[in-house]
Design a protein around this motif. Structure first.
Motif, PDB file in Angstrom:
ATOM      1  N   GLN A 191     -13.745   0.946   4.371  1.00 43.66           N
ATOM      2  CA  GLN A 191     -14.055   2.337   4.086  1.00 43.66           C
ATOM      3  C   GLN A 191     -12.785   3.114   3.740  1.00 43.66           C
ATOM      4  OE1 GLN A 191     -14.993   4.985   7.369  1.00 43.66           O
ATOM      5  NE2 GLN A 191     -16.732   5.826   6.225  1.00 43.66           N
ATOM      6  N   ALA A 192     -11.730   2.912   4.511  1.00 43.49           N
ATOM      7  CA  ALA A 192     -10.486   3.647   4.261  1.00 43.49           C
ATOM      8  C   ALA A 192      -9.896   3.288   2.908  1.00 43.49           C
ATOM      9  CB  ALA A 192      -9.482   3.359   5.379  1.00 43.49           C
ATOM     10  N   VAL A 193      -9.865   2.010   2.569  1.00 46.21           N
ATOM     11  CA  VAL A 193      -9.307   1.591   1.279  1.00 46.21           C
ATOM     12  C   VAL A 193     -10.101   2.194   0.125  1.00 46.21           C
ATOM     13  CG1 VAL A 193      -8.926  -0.383  -0.248  1.00 46.21           C
ATOM     14  CG2 VAL A 193      -8.280  -0.538   2.156  1.00 46.21           C
ATOM     15  N   LEU A 194     -11.415   2.119   0.209  1.00 45.28           N
ATOM     16  CA  LEU A 194     -12.251   2.651  -0.875  1.00 45.28           C
ATOM     17  C   LEU A 194     -12.057   4.155  -1.026  1.00 45.28           C
ATOM     18  CD1 LEU A 194     -15.524   0.608  -0.227  1.00 45.28           C
ATOM     19  CD2 LEU A 194     -13.842   0.251  -2.054  1.00 45.28           C
ATOM     20  N   GLN A 195     -11.933   4.865   0.088  1.00 46.82           N
ATOM     21  CA  GLN A 195     -11.743   6.303   0.005  1.00 46.82           C
ATOM     22  C   GLN A 195     -10.355   6.659  -0.525  1.00 46.82           C
ATOM     23  OE1 GLN A 195     -12.869   7.789   3.899  1.00 46.82           O
ATOM     24  NE2 GLN A 195     -15.032   7.874   3.331  1.00 46.82           N
ATOM     25  N   PHE A 196      -9.329   5.925  -0.122  1.00 45.20           N
ATOM     26  CA  PHE A 196      -7.999   6.155  -0.698  1.00 45.20           C
ATOM     27  C   PHE A 196      -8.031   5.943  -2.213  1.00 45.20           C
ATOM     28  CE2 PHE A 196      -5.636   5.558   3.482  1.00 45.20           C
ATOM     29  CZ  PHE A 196      -4.959   6.769   3.414  1.00 45.20           C
ATOM     30  N   LEU A 197      -8.734   4.920  -2.668  1.00 49.16           N
ATOM     31  CA  LEU A 197      -8.821   4.668  -4.105  1.00 49.16           C
ATOM     32  C   LEU A 197      -9.585   5.779  -4.816  1.00 49.16           C
ATOM     33  CD1 LEU A 197      -9.450   0.799  -4.215  1.00 49.16           C
ATOM     34  CD2 LEU A 197      -7.341   2.037  -4.789  1.00 49.16           C
ATOM     35  N   CYS A 198     -10.621   6.306  -4.172  1.00 46.56           N
ATOM     36  CA  CYS A 198     -11.348   7.438  -4.761  1.00 46.56           C
ATOM     37  C   CYS A 198     -10.446   8.657  -4.904  1.00 46.56           C
ATOM     38  CB  CYS A 198     -12.572   7.789  -3.905  1.00 46.56           C
ATOM     39  SG  CYS A 198     -13.939   6.620  -4.044  1.00 46.56           S
ATOM     40  N   LEU A 199      -9.418   8.736  -4.078  1.00 50.54           N
ATOM     41  CA  LEU A 199      -8.442   9.817  -4.158  1.00 50.54           C
ATOM     42  C   LEU A 199      -7.250   9.448  -5.044  1.00 50.54           C
ATOM     43  CD1 LEU A 199      -8.526  10.783  -0.382  1.00 50.54           C
ATOM     44  CD2 LEU A 199      -9.398  12.144  -2.273  1.00 50.54           C
ATOM     45  N   LYS A 200      -7.381   8.315  -5.752  1.00 47.17           N
ATOM     46  CA  LYS A 200      -6.348   7.838  -6.683  1.00 47.17           C
ATOM     47  C   LYS A 200      -5.033   7.517  -5.988  1.00 47.17           C
ATOM     48  CE  LYS A 200      -6.578  11.292  -9.636  1.00 47.17           C
ATOM     49  NZ  LYS A 200      -6.393  12.054 -10.897  1.00 47.17           N
ATOM     50  N   ASN A 201      -5.099   7.146  -4.735  1.00 43.31           N
ATOM     51  CA  ASN A 201      -3.899   6.826  -3.963  1.00 43.31           C
ATOM     52  C   ASN A 201      -3.842   5.308  -3.738  1.00 43.31           C
ATOM     53  OD1 ASN A 201      -1.729   6.682  -2.233  1.00 43.31           O
ATOM     54  ND2 ASN A 201      -2.448   8.278  -0.842  1.00 43.31           N
ATOM     55  N   LYS A 202      -3.430   4.598  -4.782  1.00 40.74           N
ATOM     56  CA  LYS A 202      -3.371   3.132  -4.703  1.00 40.74           C
ATOM     57  C   LYS A 202      -2.357   2.653  -3.672  1.00 40.74           C
ATOM     58  CE  LYS A 202      -2.464   2.175  -9.006  1.00 40.74           C
ATOM     59  NZ  LYS A 202      -2.212   1.350 -10.209  1.00 40.74           N
ATOM     60  N   SER A 203      -1.237   3.346  -3.587  1.00 36.70           N
ATOM     61  CA  SER A 203      -0.170   2.924  -2.685  1.00 36.70           C
ATOM     62  C   SER A 203      -0.641   2.899  -1.239  1.00 36.70           C
ATOM     63  CB  SER A 203       1.041   3.853  -2.828  1.00 36.70           C
ATOM     64  OG  SER A 203       2.039   3.536  -1.884  1.00 36.70           O
ATOM     65  N   SER A 204      -1.236   4.007  -0.782  1.00 31.96           N
ATOM     66  CA  SER A 204      -1.713   4.057   0.603  1.00 31.96           C
ATOM     67  C   SER A 204      -2.877   3.102   0.831  1.00 31.96           C
ATOM     68  CB  SER A 204      -2.125   5.489   0.969  1.00 31.96           C
ATOM     69  OG  SER A 204      -0.995   6.337   1.010  1.00 31.96           O
ATOM     70  N   ALA A 205      -3.711   2.893  -0.189  1.00 34.50           N
ATOM     71  CA  ALA A 205      -4.817   1.940  -0.064  1.00 34.50           C
ATOM     72  C   ALA A 205      -4.283   0.541   0.235  1.00 34.50           C
ATOM     73  CB  ALA A 205      -5.644   1.932  -1.345  1.00 34.50           C
ATOM     74  N   SER A 206      -3.231   0.156  -0.464  1.00 35.37           N
ATOM     75  CA  SER A 206      -2.643  -1.170  -0.245  1.00 35.37           C
ATOM     76  C   SER A 206      -1.972  -1.267   1.120  1.00 35.37           C
ATOM     77  CB  SER A 206      -1.612  -1.476  -1.345  1.00 35.37           C
ATOM     78  OG  SER A 206      -2.233  -1.560  -2.605  1.00 35.37           O
ATOM     79  N   VAL A 207      -1.246  -0.216   1.501  1.00 37.51           N
ATOM     80  CA  VAL A 207      -0.531  -0.223   2.777  1.00 37.51           C
ATOM     81  C   VAL A 207      -1.507  -0.280   3.946  1.00 37.51           C
ATOM     82  CG1 VAL A 207       0.950   1.124   4.311  1.00 37.51           C
ATOM     83  CG2 VAL A 207       1.531   0.912   1.898  1.00 37.51           C
ATOM     84  N   VAL A 208      -2.578   0.507   3.881  1.00 39.55           N
ATOM     85  CA  VAL A 208      -3.523   0.523   4.999  1.00 39.55           C
ATOM     86  C   VAL A 208      -4.212  -0.834   5.129  1.00 39.55           C
ATOM     87  CG1 VAL A 208      -5.588   1.378   3.792  1.00 39.55           C
ATOM     88  CG2 VAL A 208      -5.237   1.969   6.178  1.00 39.55           C
ATOM     89  N   PHE A 209      -4.509  -1.466   4.004  1.00 39.81           N
ATOM     90  CA  PHE A 209      -5.165  -2.781   4.060  1.00 39.81           C
ATOM     91  C   PHE A 209      -4.235  -3.842   4.643  1.00 39.81           C
ATOM     92  CE2 PHE A 209      -6.279  -6.898   2.096  1.00 39.81           C
ATOM     93  CZ  PHE A 209      -7.563  -7.036   2.597  1.00 39.81           C
ATOM     94  N   THR A 210      -3.013  -3.895   4.130  1.00 37.25           N
ATOM     95  CA  THR A 210      -2.053  -4.904   4.595  1.00 37.25           C
ATOM     96  C   THR A 210      -1.729  -4.723   6.077  1.00 37.25           C
ATOM     97  OG1 THR A 210      -1.075  -5.052   2.391  1.00 37.25           O
ATOM     98  CG2 THR A 210       0.233  -5.881   4.227  1.00 37.25           C
ATOM     99  N   THR A 211      -1.453  -3.496   6.479  1.00 34.26           N
ATOM    100  CA  THR A 211      -1.076  -3.231   7.868  1.00 34.26           C
ATOM    101  C   THR A 211      -2.228  -3.524   8.823  1.00 34.26           C
ATOM    102  OG1 THR A 211       0.430  -1.487   7.095  1.00 34.26           O
ATOM    103  CG2 THR A 211      -0.110  -1.504   9.440  1.00 34.26           C
ATOM    104  N   TYR A 212      -3.420  -3.071   8.462  1.00 29.99           N
ATOM    105  CA  TYR A 212      -4.591  -3.265   9.327  1.00 29.99           C
ATOM    106  C   TYR A 212      -4.896  -4.747   9.513  1.00 29.99           C
ATOM    107  CZ  TYR A 212      -9.431  -2.761  11.036  1.00 29.99           C
ATOM    108  OH  TYR A 212     -10.596  -2.833  11.767  1.00 29.99           O
ATOM    109  N   THR A 213      -4.913  -5.500   8.422  1.00 25.02           N
ATOM    110  CA  THR A 213      -5.282  -6.916   8.520  1.00 25.02           C
ATOM    111  C   THR A 213      -4.208  -7.728   9.250  1.00 25.02           C
ATOM    112  OG1 THR A 213      -4.395  -7.274   6.267  1.00 25.02           O
ATOM    113  CG2 THR A 213      -6.784  -6.928   6.497  1.00 25.02           C
ATOM    114  N   GLN A 214      -2.972  -7.252   9.218  1.00 25.43           N
ATOM    115  CA  GLN A 214      -1.908  -7.949   9.956  1.00 25.43           C
ATOM    116  C   GLN A 214      -1.941  -7.633  11.451  1.00 25.43           C
ATOM    117  OE1 GLN A 214       1.687  -6.725   7.956  1.00 25.43           O
ATOM    118  NE2 GLN A 214       1.534  -8.310   6.378  1.00 25.43           N
ATOM    119  N   LYS A 215      -2.352  -6.409  11.796  1.00 21.83           N
ATOM    120  CA  LYS A 215      -2.223  -5.971  13.184  1.00 21.83           C
ATOM    121  C   LYS A 215      -3.503  -6.052  14.007  1.00 21.83           C
ATOM    122  CE  LYS A 215       1.835  -3.040  12.645  1.00 21.83           C
ATOM    123  NZ  LYS A 215       2.460  -1.732  12.950  1.00 21.83           N
ATOM    124  N   HIS A 216      -4.658  -6.134  13.345  1.00 20.17           N
ATOM    125  CA  HIS A 216      -5.892  -6.194  14.136  1.00 20.17           C
ATOM    126  C   HIS A 216      -5.995  -7.552  14.814  1.00 20.17           C
ATOM    127  CE1 HIS A 216     -10.002  -5.943  15.453  1.00 20.17           C
ATOM    128  NE2 HIS A 216     -10.067  -4.687  15.051  1.00 20.17           N
TER     129      HIS A 216
END
Length: 320
Positions: A191-216
């Motif tokens: 949900q967070a990645v898709l919403q960041f992309l809807c806001l045209k924020n590719k950088s944060s979309a990538s960071v949130v995905f990478t960080t979340y999948t590494q730390k969960h």
């Protein structure tokens, strides 16, 4: 000589403010809350009429902190006067001012209507009063404050409007592990990645995905991942960089079972298709009710900004 005279006058004014502040503090300490509150308001309007905007703001800020420390509702009123001084003096945004506003926000009762009014007005000021919903730094500060209060939903909203993808991911890990079902660990970040992309924020979309999948703790190292939805998001981020519509279309078709888990995914992907893959917008919107309201609040201003920018950008979008 003129500069020396100005410095002496400034020092006298500062000394006067400090004396007044001392008297007000003494009144509060004695429990004369109403009288002290009225005096603060009187001095605020006097200073503002004299053009002493900094004195007015600093006095209201220290007064608000004092009233908060005594559990007095008058603190919220003085906090609003801090904002009024910023608005009328047309003061530029600085980190110190944003941190002061977040400090006042953090001390307010989380359930009070005054807090809602304060944050709305603070965000409007920080965005220049243009209708855009606030400075990314203020959103980041508010997001962290709300995270500390374990108000994860509101925190997530403000992280989306900040540039802090890593902070958002760390908050989502805590949110998912403390409040979510194990079967939904992938949905929190999707949900967070898709919403960041809807806001045209590719950088944060990538960071949130990478960080979340590494730390969960429940997500095994990838990519590829055990969860199909995480693989979809990983491929989507790669496809966004490539910008090829055929890749986007095939990807969405192949992962239909995963995308049916949340009806909002298709709405987000429609918007992402328009922003990154040249998909024409729908002639008539099928959005309605709660879904329509959410999409309007999330995506409304990015449509306006396309006209201003003429192309896709990578910075966070402050929303209407």
């Amino acid at each position: 000589m003129a500069e020396q005279e100005g410095a002496r006058n400034g020092a006298r004014n500062r000394g006067g403010v400090q004396r007044v502040e001392g008297k007000l503090r003494a009144s509060v300490e004695k429990g004369d809350y109403y009288e002290a509150h009225q005096m603060y308001r009187t001095l605020f309007f006097r200073y503002m009429s004299q053009g002493k905007h900094v004195d007015a703001r600093e006095l209201m800020f220290s007064g608000a902190l004092l009233f908060f420390s005594h559990g007095q509702n008058s603190a919220a009123d003085l906090s609003m006067l801090v904002l009024e001084s910023l608005e009328k003096a047309e003061v530029g945004v600085t980190n110190d001012l944003l941190e002061n506003l977040d400090k006042l926000f953090s001390l307010m009762d989380p359930n009070s209507p005054e807090r809602v009014a304060f944050v709305s007005r603070a965000l409007k000021w920080s965005g220049g009063g243009s209708g855009k919903l606030g400075h990314p730094k203020l959103h980041q500060l508010l997001a962290v404050t709300l995270w500390k209060e374990q108000n994860y939903c509101e925190s997530r909203y403000h992280f989306l409007h900040s540039a802090d993808g890593e902070g958002c991911a760390n908050m989502l890990v805590e949110y998912a592990t403390s409040r979510g079902f194990r079967s939904e660990v992938d949905m929190f970040v999707a949900q967070a990645v898709l919403q960041f992309l809807c806001l045209k924020n590719k950088s944060s979309a990538s960071v949130v995905f990478t960080t979340y999948t590494q730390k969960h703790p429940s997500i095994e190292a990838g990519p590829p991942f055990v969860q199909p939805l995480l693989n979809f998001i990983w491929f989507l981020l790669l496809a966004v960089d490539g910008g090829k519509l055929t890749v986007f279309t095939v990807l969405c078709e192949q992962y239909q079972p995963s995308l049916r888990r949340d009806p909002m995914y298709h709405e987000y992907l429609d918007r992402i298709g328009q922003l990154f893959f040249g998909v024409p917008p729908k002639q008539t919107s099928s959005y309605g009710g709660l879904l329509g309201n959410l999409l309007s609040s999330l995506m409304g201003s990015s449509e306006q900004e396309e006209g201003e920018e003429g192309q896709e950008g990578s910075s966070p979008i402050e929303l209407d």
